[in-house]
Design a protein around this motif. Structure first.
Motif, PDB file in Angstrom:
ATOM      1  N   ALA A 137       0.847  -1.197   0.000  1.00  0.00           N
ATOM      2  CA  ALA A 137       0.000   0.000   0.000  1.00  0.00           C
ATOM      3  C   ALA A 137       0.880   1.243   0.000  1.00  0.00           C
ATOM      4  CB  ALA A 137      -0.921   0.008   1.218  1.00  0.00           C
ATOM      5  N   LEU A 138       0.664   2.108  -0.986  1.00  0.00           N
ATOM      6  CA  LEU A 138       1.389   3.374  -1.087  1.00  0.00           C
ATOM      7  C   LEU A 138       0.482   4.508  -0.615  1.00  0.00           C
ATOM      8  CD1 LEU A 138       2.934   2.911  -4.634  1.00  0.00           C
ATOM      9  CD2 LEU A 138       4.217   3.009  -2.516  1.00  0.00           C
ATOM     10  N   ARG A 139       1.012   5.372   0.244  1.00  0.00           N
ATOM     11  CA  ARG A 139       0.239   6.526   0.727  1.00  0.00           C
ATOM     12  C   ARG A 139       1.118   7.778   0.707  1.00  0.00           C
ATOM     13  NH1 ARG A 139      -0.881   8.242   6.192  1.00  0.00           N
ATOM     14  NH2 ARG A 139      -0.020   6.281   6.957  1.00  0.00           N
ATOM     15  N   GLY A 140       0.620   8.844   0.087  1.00  0.00           N
ATOM     16  CA  GLY A 140       1.320  10.119   0.079  1.00  0.00           C
ATOM     17  C   GLY A 140       1.917  10.517  -1.252  1.00  0.00           C
ATOM     18  N   THR A 141       2.088   9.583  -2.184  1.00  0.00           N
ATOM     19  CA  THR A 141       2.722   9.942  -3.455  1.00  0.00           C
ATOM     20  C   THR A 141       1.813  10.806  -4.323  1.00  0.00           C
ATOM     21  OG1 THR A 141       1.971   7.846  -4.431  1.00  0.00           O
ATOM     22  CG2 THR A 141       4.177   7.883  -3.476  1.00  0.00           C
ATOM     23  N   ARG A 154       6.349  19.136  -1.472  1.00  0.00           N
ATOM     24  CA  ARG A 154       6.964  18.415  -0.365  1.00  0.00           C
ATOM     25  C   ARG A 154       5.942  17.462   0.254  1.00  0.00           C
ATOM     26  NH1 ARG A 154       8.669  23.746   0.271  1.00  0.00           N
ATOM     27  NH2 ARG A 154      10.929  24.090   0.212  1.00  0.00           N
ATOM     28  N   GLY A 155       6.454  16.392   0.868  1.00  0.00           N
ATOM     29  CA  GLY A 155       5.534  15.470   1.535  1.00  0.00           C
ATOM     30  C   GLY A 155       6.233  14.229   2.035  1.00  0.00           C
ATOM     31  N   ALA A 156       5.518  13.495   2.852  1.00  0.00           N
ATOM     32  CA  ALA A 156       6.011  12.228   3.393  1.00  0.00           C
ATOM     33  C   ALA A 156       5.279  11.078   2.719  1.00  0.00           C
ATOM     34  CB  ALA A 156       5.810  12.182   4.902  1.00  0.00           C
ATOM     35  N   ILE A 157       5.959   9.951   2.590  1.00  0.00           N
ATOM     36  CA  ILE A 157       5.408   8.778   1.914  1.00  0.00           C
ATOM     37  C   ILE A 157       5.450   7.598   2.876  1.00  0.00           C
ATOM     38  CG2 ILE A 157       5.716   7.161  -0.002  1.00  0.00           C
ATOM     39  CD1 ILE A 157       7.078   9.512  -1.502  1.00  0.00           C
ATOM     40  N   HIS A 158       4.354   6.864   2.913  1.00  0.00           N
ATOM     41  CA  HIS A 158       4.269   5.676   3.764  1.00  0.00           C
ATOM     42  C   HIS A 158       4.016   4.454   2.879  1.00  0.00           C
ATOM     43  CE1 HIS A 158       4.014   8.024   7.549  1.00  0.00           C
ATOM     44  NE2 HIS A 158       3.471   8.924   6.752  1.00  0.00           N
ATOM     45  N   ILE A 159       4.788   3.415   3.107  1.00  0.00           N
ATOM     46  CA  ILE A 159       4.638   2.160   2.368  1.00  0.00           C
ATOM     47  C   ILE A 159       4.372   1.057   3.385  1.00  0.00           C
ATOM     48  CG2 ILE A 159       5.718   0.518   0.792  1.00  0.00           C
ATOM     49  CD1 ILE A 159       7.487   2.774  -0.213  1.00  0.00           C
ATOM     50  N   ALA A 160       3.227   0.406   3.255  1.00  0.00           N
ATOM     51  CA  ALA A 160       2.861  -0.689   4.160  1.00  0.00           C
ATOM     52  C   ALA A 160       2.861  -1.993   3.365  1.00  0.00           C
ATOM     53  CB  ALA A 160       1.495  -0.438   4.790  1.00  0.00           C
TER      54      ALA A 160
END
Length: 366
Positions: free
Chosen positions: A300-304, A317-323
């Protein structure tokens, strides 16, 4: 009554109680405006005010402040603002020279335009970052493509790409947080599936995944020389999306190569748009996994999407979370699929989609 004393401006007198921090008592203070400027005249005026206070209240006032005209704080309708006068007196702000009109107007204009100035500053900062991001990208892209084209071994290509992707993320302050990385570090065949949200998804995954993968890309990318060479050197597999016969052949081919050294990686939605949300997942990846009896690993990709949306050339700018979820083995679903490949593919899709939907931070659009 104090306003009737000669030398005191009528309607410009405030009698307040001010807290004395030294004795913790209340002080009786008379604040009055006067045009008198001579020190002896002002002292005489203080004595008259103090005498009148003693006559009326039986106690002398603790302090008499004589201020120039328009120094006593009033409302817009002309009423004395006693609470504000008391606060200003305690803070030592009464009695100072009146600010020039142009200074007061400047403060009013600044207060009115401050929100617009903040928005302008944020926009300028965002535009500066976007220009910087593209400069960094185009400085890194040519040598990366050239190295990918010239390096003789796919493992070397992947190692080089990982270094460059992490360098890009570092230069752009792109914070990538990965959970469940050990689930993708498998030493056996498998199929990874992820949602697709942005142009930068591939770069982020190259930087974050613990081992090389073989991306499955649309066959249209073969038409461009730069994309064809780059993706081919990465070991990507290409599939036809619109020709049904060719698409079926590609699916059979992918099922056969799932047992190769590197796992296949599918963006199971097929494409992405500006609108946030998880769309239905195509079955190709899950059919290949079911026919080959290899596990599916949901990612799961979140933030891109918020960093670079579809149709936008304005990175932010931003943060990315990979679950990365636990592998889903088709064998573990045998009780509900009863050995049927199609039912196994559907079950794998539903399990994988449930993980992605839970962690992608976007609504369900199916």
């Amino acid at each position: 009554a104090v306003g009737n004393i000669a030398g005191v401006r009528k309607g410009c007198v405030a009698v307040i109680g001010a807290h004395d921090r030294t004795t913790s008592t209340e002080r009786l203070v008379v604040i009055a405006e006067t045009r008198e400027t001579d020190p002896s005249g002002m002292e005489a005026l203080r004595e008259r005010i103090n005498g009148m206070t003693l006559d009326l209240m039986g106690v002398p006032c603790d302090d008499v402040m004589l201020l120039p005209p328009h120094a006593v704080l009033k409302t817009s309708s002309g009423k004395i603002r006693r609470a504000a006068c008391s606060e200003a007196y305690e803070q030592g702000r009464l009695g100072g020279a009146a600010r020039p009109v142009w200074v007061q107007l400047g403060h009013v204009v600044l207060a009115a335009t401050r929100p617009a100035l903040h928005r302008l500053r944020r926009s300028a900062s965002a535009a500066t970052f976007a220009v910087y991001a593209w400069i960094v990208f185009w400085l890194l892209a040519p040598p990366t493509w050239l190295a990918a084209a010239l390096l003789p071994r796919p493992a070397w290509v992947w190692s080089m790409l990982r270094v460059m992707a992490r360098l890009l993320a570092r230069l752009l302050s792109m914070r990538i947080h990965v959970t469940g990385a050990s689930h993708a570090a498998i030493d056996k065949p498998g199929v990874l599936v992820a949602n697709h949200a942005s142009y930068i998804d591939g770069i982020v995954l190259v930087a974050a995944l613990p081992q090389p993968v073989r991306f499955v890309a649309k066959a249209e990318l073969l038409r461009g020389f730069i994309a064809r060479v780059f993706l081919s050197r990465m070991g990507a597999e290409f599939v036809e999306r619109f020709n049904h016969e060719a698409s079926s052949a590609d699916a059979r081919r992918l099922a056969q190569i799932t047992h190769t050294q590197y796992p296949l990686f599918f963006f199971a939605e097929g494409t992405f748009t500006r609108v946030p949300g998880l769309r239905p997942l195509h079955l190709g990846a899950f059919v290949a996994a079911a026919e080959s009896a290899v596990p599916v690993i949901p990612v799961a990709l979140r933030g891109t999407r918020s960093i670079l949306r579809d149709g936008s050339w304005f990175p932010r700018r931003g943060a990315i979370h990979i679950a990365i979820g636990e592998p889903i083995d088709p064998a573990s679903l045998s009780s509900e699929t009863q050995g049927d490949t199609w039912r196994a593919a559907l079950a794998l899709r539903d399990r994988a989609r449930s993980h992605i939907l839970r962690h992608c931070g976007e609504p369900d659009l199916s």
